[in-house]
Enzyme design. Structure first.
Site, PDB file in Angstrom:
ATOM      1  N   LYS A   1      68.927   2.372  60.813  1.00 22.55           N
ATOM      2  CA  LYS A   1      68.955   3.694  61.458  1.00 22.55           C
ATOM      3  C   LYS A   1      67.710   4.485  61.057  1.00 22.55           C
ATOM      4  CE  LYS A   1      70.348   7.857  60.391  1.00 22.55           C
ATOM      5  NZ  LYS A   1      69.400   8.671  61.175  1.00 22.55           N
TER       6      LYS A   1
ATOM      7  N   GLU B   1      65.229   6.087  47.447  1.00 23.16           N
ATOM      8  CA  GLU B   1      63.914   6.680  47.168  1.00 23.16           C
ATOM      9  C   GLU B   1      63.966   8.102  47.703  1.00 23.16           C
ATOM     10  OE1 GLU B   1      61.514   5.783  45.389  1.00 23.16           O
ATOM     11  OE2 GLU B   1      62.063   3.694  45.070  1.00 23.16           O
TER      12      GLU B   1
ATOM     13  N   CYS C   1      56.310  12.375  49.991  1.00 26.40           N
ATOM     14  CA  CYS C   1      57.121  12.465  48.775  1.00 26.40           C
ATOM     15  C   CYS C   1      56.233  12.426  47.541  1.00 26.40           C
ATOM     16  CB  CYS C   1      58.122  11.319  48.744  1.00 26.40           C
ATOM     17  SG  CYS C   1      57.335   9.727  49.036  1.00 26.40           S
TER      18      CYS C   1
ATOM     19  N   GLU D   1      61.431  20.721  45.859  1.00 27.63           N
ATOM     20  CA  GLU D   1      60.536  20.073  46.814  1.00 27.63           C
ATOM     21  C   GLU D   1      60.492  20.900  48.098  1.00 27.63           C
ATOM     22  OE1 GLU D   1      61.727  16.463  48.906  1.00 27.63           O
ATOM     23  OE2 GLU D   1      59.813  15.583  48.326  1.00 27.63           O
TER      24      GLU D   1
HETATM   25  P1  NAD Z   1      66.996  13.371  54.878  1.00 30.27           P
HETATM   26  O1  NAD Z   1      67.653  13.089  53.581  1.00 30.27           O
HETATM   27  O2  NAD Z   1      67.379  14.594  55.608  1.00 30.27           O
HETATM   28  O3  NAD Z   1      67.249  12.173  55.908  1.00 30.27           O
HETATM   29  C1  NAD Z   1      66.870  10.847  55.604  1.00 30.27           C
HETATM   30  C2  NAD Z   1      67.682   9.904  56.479  1.00 30.27           C
HETATM   31  O4  NAD Z   1      69.069   9.996  56.101  1.00 30.27           O
HETATM   32  C3  NAD Z   1      67.628  10.223  57.963  1.00 30.27           C
HETATM   33  O5  NAD Z   1      67.614   9.023  58.706  1.00 30.27           O
HETATM   34  C4  NAD Z   1      68.927  10.974  58.179  1.00 30.27           C
HETATM   35  O6  NAD Z   1      69.378  10.916  59.516  1.00 30.27           O
HETATM   36  C5  NAD Z   1      69.872  10.237  57.251  1.00 30.27           C
HETATM   37  N1  NAD Z   1      71.053  10.992  56.840  1.00 30.27           N
HETATM   38  C6  NAD Z   1      71.209  12.333  56.784  1.00 30.27           C
HETATM   39  N2  NAD Z   1      72.450  12.642  56.359  1.00 30.27           N
HETATM   40  C7  NAD Z   1      73.089  11.469  56.130  1.00 30.27           C
HETATM   41  C8  NAD Z   1      74.395  11.127  55.676  1.00 30.27           C
HETATM   42  N3  NAD Z   1      75.290  12.074  55.363  1.00 30.27           N
HETATM   43  N4  NAD Z   1      74.720   9.826  55.549  1.00 30.27           N
HETATM   44  C9  NAD Z   1      73.816   8.862  55.839  1.00 30.27           C
HETATM   45  N5  NAD Z   1      72.571   9.126  56.300  1.00 30.27           N
HETATM   46  C10 NAD Z   1      72.203  10.417  56.437  1.00 30.27           C
HETATM   47  O7  NAD Z   1      65.416  13.314  54.616  1.00 30.27           O
HETATM   48  P2  NAD Z   1      64.231  13.611  55.653  1.00 30.27           P
HETATM   49  O8  NAD Z   1      64.172  15.079  55.875  1.00 30.27           O
HETATM   50  O9  NAD Z   1      64.316  12.705  56.827  1.00 30.27           O
HETATM   51  O10 NAD Z   1      62.965  13.138  54.802  1.00 30.27           O
HETATM   52  C11 NAD Z   1      62.335  13.943  53.864  1.00 30.27           C
HETATM   53  C12 NAD Z   1      62.721  13.531  52.463  1.00 30.27           C
HETATM   54  O11 NAD Z   1      62.401  12.149  52.263  1.00 30.27           O
HETATM   55  C13 NAD Z   1      61.952  14.260  51.392  1.00 30.27           C
HETATM   56  O12 NAD Z   1      62.819  14.650  50.367  1.00 30.27           O
HETATM   57  C14 NAD Z   1      60.964  13.226  50.886  1.00 30.27           C
HETATM   58  O13 NAD Z   1      60.515  13.448  49.567  1.00 30.27           O
HETATM   59  C15 NAD Z   1      61.750  11.988  51.009  1.00 30.27           C
HETATM   60  N6  NAD Z   1      60.877  10.808  51.006  1.00 30.27           N
HETATM   61  C16 NAD Z   1      60.888  10.005  49.910  1.00 30.27           C
HETATM   62  C17 NAD Z   1      60.056   8.898  49.853  1.00 30.27           C
HETATM   63  C18 NAD Z   1      60.083   7.981  48.672  1.00 30.27           C
HETATM   64  O14 NAD Z   1      59.765   6.814  48.839  1.00 30.27           O
HETATM   65  N7  NAD Z   1      60.452   8.450  47.489  1.00 30.27           N
HETATM   66  C19 NAD Z   1      59.234   8.598  50.931  1.00 30.27           C
HETATM   67  C20 NAD Z   1      59.242   9.449  52.037  1.00 30.27           C
HETATM   68  C21 NAD Z   1      60.089  10.544  52.069  1.00 30.27           C
END
Ligand code: NAD
Length: 478
Positions: free
Chosen positions: A171, A248, A282, A381
């Site tokens: 997904k 992550e 990130c 963040e």
């Molecule tokens: P998010 O947590 O809002 O969403 C990430 C994914 O999880 C999306 O596909 C979303 O649809 C899904 N999701 C949301 N709620 C869910 C639930 N209840 N159950 C299962 N899946 C769910 O994050 P975002 O806004 O898409 O991305 C930004 C974040 O990602 C930032 O915090 C960033 O630091 C982090 N990030 C981390 C890395 C790393 O490798 N450490 C890399 C890139 C981004």
């Protein structure tokens, strides 16, 4: 054109669809993408389970061949995919080209890993008995990805999953399904049997939660925010049977600039780490921790360099900083800028909404000075082009401030002192340490991940990826 989900051999339209909007020009729809449901996830899991026995027994060379063909197609279509990526996410075309190139490298790296996987044998402590340690695929992997790297993160999760013989239910982030769709299409056409790789697009609350809770998924790998990750880990542990989980998450990455730093290097490193890709990494350096002797010169030179950053449409060749990814993230960024001011930090550059010929989410990169490490802008963040400078006396105080955070993804230092560089590499509480380099920007063939609230579970990428995507079996042969 509508883009459908991929479930088993089927291209399945969603009950509804969602427009993928270009953040550089919100009047442009990149495509209409199917919105899946929990029942689509259940069907995808069933297809993956059916495909697993045969796929997990394919020869490593067959898996190698499929991943290499996919790597070649991604590389051959780099310009087209980079343009798609820049349109759906808003990073500049140059940055998008870099990300697509990285996806191709990752596919090629894991193609080779498929044929490199070996076991170990040795003597038992019992005479005449041999011990054998082998690795097997885990089963069906649920993959959930964020919006900021629309092709590289899906590639670095899907490639190892397939290389080691797992099936996948994937997904992507709701905001950026186009590159994910293209990557899945490339992999399927490269020769994957039906059901090995399934794509269910849609919201986290329905499709994501179904991936985490559906029986038949053995492991979940997630990249995204801490709040979502925490809930996913809890649900994986609560599920019956328990699911293996890898997370992550976010960062609040420090860049420590010492008095003896080369000022030009420090400014270049800070500018890239804090603001490139609109700060939506990130690994972005959102805390610039600067010792007294260089502080004022550093701030003056950095603000001058920031003034030279062109903010604009991602496809415009002159643009260095693209738009913020969507209206929600823009309002989060503005909220933190307001909070920083209210907390007493000085906004010395940027932080303003910009008007451009097209209607996009344009924000000038923002720099705060006189910040303290206890302020919200230094602890939480933001995930936007917003950085703060924290003044410290010396290296020791700088290191303490750098480590005083709930995150631990990447940490950088700018110095010409071997002693401080060496001490920092050993004592920074982060998964990745950078000397005279931006905190963001990593290689595709080595481990990626962090400590504390930034990561949970085994590392991603490089050969260490096998820790998550395989399970160890110990055999005793009498
Ligand atoms: P998010 O947590 O809002 O969403 C990430 C994914 O999880 C999306 O596909 C979303 O649809 C899904 N999701 C949301 N709620 C869910 C639930 N209840 N159950 C299962 N899946 C769910 O994050 P975002 O806004 O898409 O991305 C930004 C974040 O990602 C930032 O915090 C960033 O630091 C982090 N990030 C981390 C890395 C790393 O490798 N450490 C890399 C890139 C981004």
């Amino acid at each position: 054109m509508d883009f459908a989900n991929r479930i088993g051999a089927e291209l399945r339209a969603g009950a509804t669809s969602r427009p993928n909007i270009n953040p550089s020009d919100t009047t442009e729809v990149v495509g209409e993408f199917a919105q899946g449901t929990a029942s689509d996830v259940a069907d995808a899991v069933a297809a993956a389970r059916e495909a697993f026995p045969a796929w997990s027994r394919t020869s490593p060379m067959e898996r190698h061949g499929i991943l290499m063909r996919a790597a070649a197609e991604v590389a051959a279509r780099a310009e087209e995919l980079a343009t798609l990526l820049a349109r759906e996410e808003g990073k500049t075309l140059a940055d998008a080209r870099g990300e697509v190139g990285r996806a191709a490298q990752i596919l090629a790296f894991f193609a080779a890993e498929a044929v490199r996987l070996m076991g170990e044998t040795g003597p038992s402590i019992r005479p005449g008995v041999t011990v054998e340690i082998t690795r097997e695929p885990v089963g069906v992997i649920g993959i959930i990805t964020p919006w900021n790297f629309p092709i590289a993160i899906p590639a670095w999760k899907i490639a190892p999953a397939l290389a080691y013989g797992n099936c996948v239910v994937f997904k992507p982030a709701d905001l950026v399904p186009a590159c994910a769709w293209a990557l899945v299409d490339i992999l399927i056409r490269a020769g994957l049997p039906a059901g090995v790789l399934n794509l269910v697009m849609g919201p986290g609350r329905s499709v994501g939660e179904a991936i985490v809770t559906t029986r038949g998924i053995d492991a979940v790998t997630f990249t995204g925010s801490v709040a979502t990750g925490r809930g996913i880990a809890a649900a994986c542990v609560a599920s019956q049977p328990m699911k293996k989980v890898q997370l992550e998450m976010g960062g609040k990455n420090p860049l420590l600039v010492l008095d003896d730093a080369d000022l030009d290097v420090a400014v270049r490193v800070a500018l890239d780490g804090a603001f490139f890709q609109t700060g939506q990494r990130c690994t972005a350096s959102s805390r610039l921790i600067v010792t007294e002797g260089i502080h004022d010169r550093f701030v003056a030179a950095l603000t001058q360099a920031m003034a030279g950053l062109t903010v604009g449409h991602a496809l415009d060749a002159a643009t260095r900083i693209g738009p913020v990814a969507d209206a929600g993230q823009l309002s989060t960024d503005l909220g933190y800028i307001e909070k920083g001011r209210a907390e007493g930090a000085q906004l010395v550059a940027g932080g303003e909404i910009l008007n451009r010929p097209t209607q996009g989410h344009y924000l000038s990169p923002a720099l705060f000075t006189e910040a303290t490490n206890s302020m919200a802008i230094a602890r939480e963040e933001i995930f936007g082009p917003v950085a703060c400078v924290i003044r410290v006396r010396d290296y020791d105080e700088g290191l303490a401030v750098a480590n005083d955070t709930d995150f631990g993804l990447s940490a950088g230092i700018c110095t010409t002192s071997l002693k401080h560089a060496t001490h920092f590499r050993r004592n920074a509480e982060a998964g990745m340490v950078m000397v005279n380099l931006p905190t963001a920007g990593v290689d595709p063939h080595v481990p990626f991940g962090g400590r504390k609230g930034s990561s949970y579970g085994p590392r991603e990428q490089g050969s260490l990826a096998r820790e998550f995507y395989t399970t160890v079996k110990t055999g005793y042969i009498g």
